[in-house]
Motif scaffolding. Sequence first.
Motif, PDB file in Angstrom:
ATOM      1  N   GLY A 145      31.089   0.538  -3.057  1.00  0.00           N
ATOM      2  CA  GLY A 145      32.264   1.089  -2.404  1.00  0.00           C
ATOM      3  C   GLY A 145      32.832   0.097  -1.393  1.00  0.00           C
ATOM      4  N   ALA A 146      34.019   0.400  -0.897  1.00  0.00           N
ATOM      5  CA  ALA A 146      34.645  -0.462   0.111  1.00  0.00           C
ATOM      6  C   ALA A 146      33.800  -0.497   1.384  1.00  0.00           C
ATOM      7  CB  ALA A 146      36.042   0.047   0.428  1.00  0.00           C
ATOM      8  N   ILE A 147      33.819  -1.624   2.084  1.00  0.00           N
ATOM      9  CA  ILE A 147      33.077  -1.705   3.341  1.00  0.00           C
ATOM     10  C   ILE A 147      33.828  -0.939   4.425  1.00  0.00           C
ATOM     11  CG2 ILE A 147      32.166  -3.968   2.701  1.00  0.00           C
ATOM     12  CD1 ILE A 147      34.017  -5.149   4.845  1.00  0.00           C
ATOM     13  N   LYS A 148      33.154  -0.601   5.493  1.00  0.00           N
ATOM     14  CA  LYS A 148      33.762   0.150   6.586  1.00  0.00           C
ATOM     15  C   LYS A 148      34.683  -0.746   7.414  1.00  0.00           C
ATOM     16  CE  LYS A 148      29.936   3.446   6.953  1.00  0.00           C
ATOM     17  NZ  LYS A 148      30.730   4.518   6.313  1.00  0.00           N
ATOM     18  N   LEU A 149      35.713  -0.130   7.992  1.00  0.00           N
ATOM     19  CA  LEU A 149      36.677  -0.889   8.787  1.00  0.00           C
ATOM     20  C   LEU A 149      36.015  -1.575   9.977  1.00  0.00           C
ATOM     21  CD1 LEU A 149      39.809   1.448   8.832  1.00  0.00           C
ATOM     22  CD2 LEU A 149      39.556  -0.730   7.637  1.00  0.00           C
ATOM     23  N   ALA A 150      35.053  -0.900  10.600  1.00  0.00           N
ATOM     24  CA  ALA A 150      34.370  -1.500  11.760  1.00  0.00           C
ATOM     25  C   ALA A 150      33.634  -2.764  11.354  1.00  0.00           C
ATOM     26  CB  ALA A 150      33.402  -0.497  12.385  1.00  0.00           C
ATOM     27  N   GLU A 151      33.060  -2.755  10.157  1.00  0.00           N
ATOM     28  CA  GLU A 151      32.350  -3.940   9.666  1.00  0.00           C
ATOM     29  C   GLU A 151      33.342  -5.072   9.395  1.00  0.00           C
ATOM     30  OE1 GLU A 151      29.471  -5.285   5.920  1.00  0.00           O
ATOM     31  OE2 GLU A 151      29.903  -3.168   6.281  1.00  0.00           O
ATOM     32  N   MET A 152      34.497  -4.722   8.826  1.00  0.00           N
ATOM     33  CA  MET A 152      35.496  -5.760   8.571  1.00  0.00           C
ATOM     34  C   MET A 152      36.043  -6.324   9.877  1.00  0.00           C
ATOM     35  SD  MET A 152      38.968  -5.728   6.232  1.00  0.00           S
ATOM     36  CE  MET A 152      39.901  -4.581   7.260  1.00  0.00           C
ATOM     37  N   ARG A 199      52.497 -29.856  -1.774  1.00  0.00           N
ATOM     38  CA  ARG A 199      52.920 -30.562  -0.561  1.00  0.00           C
ATOM     39  C   ARG A 199      53.290 -29.619   0.582  1.00  0.00           C
ATOM     40  NH1 ARG A 199      55.997 -32.096  -4.558  1.00  0.00           N
ATOM     41  NH2 ARG A 199      57.858 -31.253  -3.550  1.00  0.00           N
ATOM     42  N   GLN A 200      53.906 -28.485   0.262  1.00  0.00           N
ATOM     43  CA  GLN A 200      54.454 -27.655   1.334  1.00  0.00           C
ATOM     44  C   GLN A 200      54.131 -26.165   1.232  1.00  0.00           C
ATOM     45  OE1 GLN A 200      58.627 -28.478   1.022  1.00  0.00           O
ATOM     46  NE2 GLN A 200      58.915 -27.251  -0.835  1.00  0.00           N
ATOM     47  N   ILE A 201      53.857 -25.658   0.045  1.00  0.00           N
ATOM     48  CA  ILE A 201      53.623 -24.230  -0.115  1.00  0.00           C
ATOM     49  C   ILE A 201      52.347 -23.816   0.622  1.00  0.00           C
ATOM     50  CG2 ILE A 201      52.265 -24.427  -2.257  1.00  0.00           C
ATOM     51  CD1 ILE A 201      53.831 -21.958  -3.274  1.00  0.00           C
ATOM     52  N   ARG A 202      52.367 -22.656   1.280  1.00  0.00           N
ATOM     53  CA  ARG A 202      51.189 -22.144   1.960  1.00  0.00           C
ATOM     54  C   ARG A 202      50.226 -21.552   0.934  1.00  0.00           C
ATOM     55  NH1 ARG A 202      51.495 -22.123   7.292  1.00  0.00           N
ATOM     56  NH2 ARG A 202      49.653 -20.781   7.403  1.00  0.00           N
ATOM     57  N   LEU A 203      48.929 -21.632   1.221  1.00  0.00           N
ATOM     58  CA  LEU A 203      47.882 -21.199   0.304  1.00  0.00           C
ATOM     59  C   LEU A 203      47.023 -20.150   0.992  1.00  0.00           C
ATOM     60  CD1 LEU A 203      46.906 -24.813  -0.800  1.00  0.00           C
ATOM     61  CD2 LEU A 203      48.421 -23.250  -2.035  1.00  0.00           C
ATOM     62  N   GLY A 204      46.999 -18.934   0.432  1.00  0.00           N
ATOM     63  CA  GLY A 204      46.293 -17.842   1.091  1.00  0.00           C
ATOM     64  C   GLY A 204      45.239 -17.186   0.218  1.00  0.00           C
ATOM     65  N   THR A 205      44.182 -16.689   0.856  1.00  0.00           N
ATOM     66  CA  THR A 205      43.181 -15.874   0.165  1.00  0.00           C
ATOM     67  C   THR A 205      43.705 -14.446   0.152  1.00  0.00           C
ATOM     68  OG1 THR A 205      41.964 -15.507   2.242  1.00  0.00           O
ATOM     69  CG2 THR A 205      41.280 -17.362   0.868  1.00  0.00           C
ATOM     70  N   GLY A 206      43.958 -13.925  -1.026  1.00  0.00           N
ATOM     71  CA  GLY A 206      44.623 -12.623  -1.064  1.00  0.00           C
ATOM     72  C   GLY A 206      43.910 -11.576  -1.916  1.00  0.00           C
ATOM     73  N   VAL A 207      42.746 -11.070  -1.480  1.00  0.00           N
ATOM     74  CA  VAL A 207      42.122 -11.294  -0.171  1.00  0.00           C
ATOM     75  C   VAL A 207      40.632 -11.566  -0.355  1.00  0.00           C
ATOM     76  CG1 VAL A 207      43.724  -9.856   1.136  1.00  0.00           C
ATOM     77  CG2 VAL A 207      41.733  -8.782   0.101  1.00  0.00           C
ATOM     78  N   LEU A 208      40.000 -12.154   0.701  1.00  0.00           N
ATOM     79  CA  LEU A 208      38.545 -12.297   0.709  1.00  0.00           C
ATOM     80  C   LEU A 208      37.887 -10.955   0.982  1.00  0.00           C
ATOM     81  CD1 LEU A 208      37.813 -15.594   2.690  1.00  0.00           C
ATOM     82  CD2 LEU A 208      37.993 -15.263   0.217  1.00  0.00           C
ATOM     83  N   ILE A 209      36.687 -10.779   0.439  1.00  0.00           N
ATOM     84  CA  ILE A 209      35.907  -9.565   0.658  1.00  0.00           C
ATOM     85  C   ILE A 209      34.707  -9.924   1.527  1.00  0.00           C
ATOM     86  CG2 ILE A 209      34.622  -7.693  -0.430  1.00  0.00           C
ATOM     87  CD1 ILE A 209      36.288  -8.263  -2.972  1.00  0.00           C
ATOM     88  N   PRO A 210      34.569  -9.341   2.722  1.00  0.00           N
ATOM     89  CA  PRO A 210      33.518  -9.751   3.662  1.00  0.00           C
ATOM     90  C   PRO A 210      32.106  -9.768   3.095  1.00  0.00           C
ATOM     91  CG  PRO A 210      35.107  -8.368   4.787  1.00  0.00           C
ATOM     92  CD  PRO A 210      35.482  -8.354   3.321  1.00  0.00           C
ATOM     93  N   SER A 211      31.777  -8.820   2.232  1.00  0.00           N
ATOM     94  CA  SER A 211      30.408  -8.765   1.723  1.00  0.00           C
ATOM     95  C   SER A 211      30.114  -9.867   0.709  1.00  0.00           C
ATOM     96  CB  SER A 211      30.152  -7.400   1.073  1.00  0.00           C
ATOM     97  OG  SER A 211      31.061  -7.186  -0.002  1.00  0.00           O
ATOM     98  N   ASN A 212      31.145 -10.507   0.184  1.00  0.00           N
ATOM     99  CA  ASN A 212      30.938 -11.534  -0.841  1.00  0.00           C
ATOM    100  C   ASN A 212      30.542 -12.883  -0.279  1.00  0.00           C
ATOM    101  OD1 ASN A 212      31.763  -9.514  -2.511  1.00  0.00           O
ATOM    102  ND2 ASN A 212      33.355 -10.672  -3.534  1.00  0.00           N
ATOM    103  N   ARG A 213      30.880 -13.137   0.984  1.00  0.00           N
ATOM    104  CA  ARG A 213      30.488 -14.402   1.618  1.00  0.00           C
ATOM    105  C   ARG A 213      30.354 -14.142   3.114  1.00  0.00           C
ATOM    106  NH1 ARG A 213      34.346 -18.137  -1.033  1.00  0.00           N
ATOM    107  NH2 ARG A 213      34.739 -16.457  -2.491  1.00  0.00           N
ATOM    108  N   ILE A 214      29.215 -14.471   3.697  1.00  0.00           N
ATOM    109  CA  ILE A 214      28.985 -14.219   5.112  1.00  0.00           C
ATOM    110  C   ILE A 214      30.007 -14.986   5.954  1.00  0.00           C
ATOM    111  CG2 ILE A 214      26.555 -13.657   4.827  1.00  0.00           C
ATOM    112  CD1 ILE A 214      25.877 -16.500   5.691  1.00  0.00           C
TER     113      ILE A 214
END
Length: 227
Positions: free
Chosen positions: A98-105, A47-62
């Motif tokens: 490897g991790a994606i580049k910061l500019a891409e994120m 009812r009230q708790i916030r729900l967050g993606t912790g965290v999404l990965i950009p390359s996994n979903r456009i």
Amino acid sequence: MKRDLKLIEHLDDLGYDEVWIGEHHSFAREIIADPVVFLAAAAQRTRQIRLGTGVLIPSNRISPVAANGLATLAKLAPGRIDFGVGTGFTGRRTMGQGAIKLAEMERYIAEVRGLLRGETVEALLEGEKKKIRFLNPELGLIHLDSEIPLHVSAFGPNARALVAKLGAGWAFFSGAQAPALGAIAGFFLALNLATIHPLDYEPAVTFFAYSVLILGGLGSYRGVAVG
């Protein structure tokens, strides 16, 4: 997963502020296969708790898929959704990347946030820039009327500088006190370099501690990372 959903229902009843669901596929510490699907189920049970993606990965979903997922969650739980995103240092390693580049994120974040504002954005899709927007939002299948706050997982100085630049919430993961304290000092430095006083920075600061359930923040806050 049923156990985790019952836990979130219990936390909601206890008055916890938020819960975060990660995207570390096949990673031993997090065993929820898809955060968006799981959060949709959690939205129906709370009812009230916030729900967050912790965290999404950009390359996994456009970006349009990510924005659509967040807007759909917002339809189920208006005003209770948080968009957490990171470079996928851990999650992508499980897939041999490897991790994606910061500019891409940063580009990805701009595309997702623009779509969530109902804008037409120029997105990089399959190597080409294309103008995209939500079709027929007036049908009420998604919710774009309430803000979905941004939170960025950032460990290094350049990533923390990006958090300050975007005015985003900052998420940090740690299993020990010393690295956490060092990260706080580093984030304060990033804010100072951006000429922002730490006490004037309004977005949330969230710490995910693998060894404990309760997370810490700068202020009165209770949240958990599940999975």
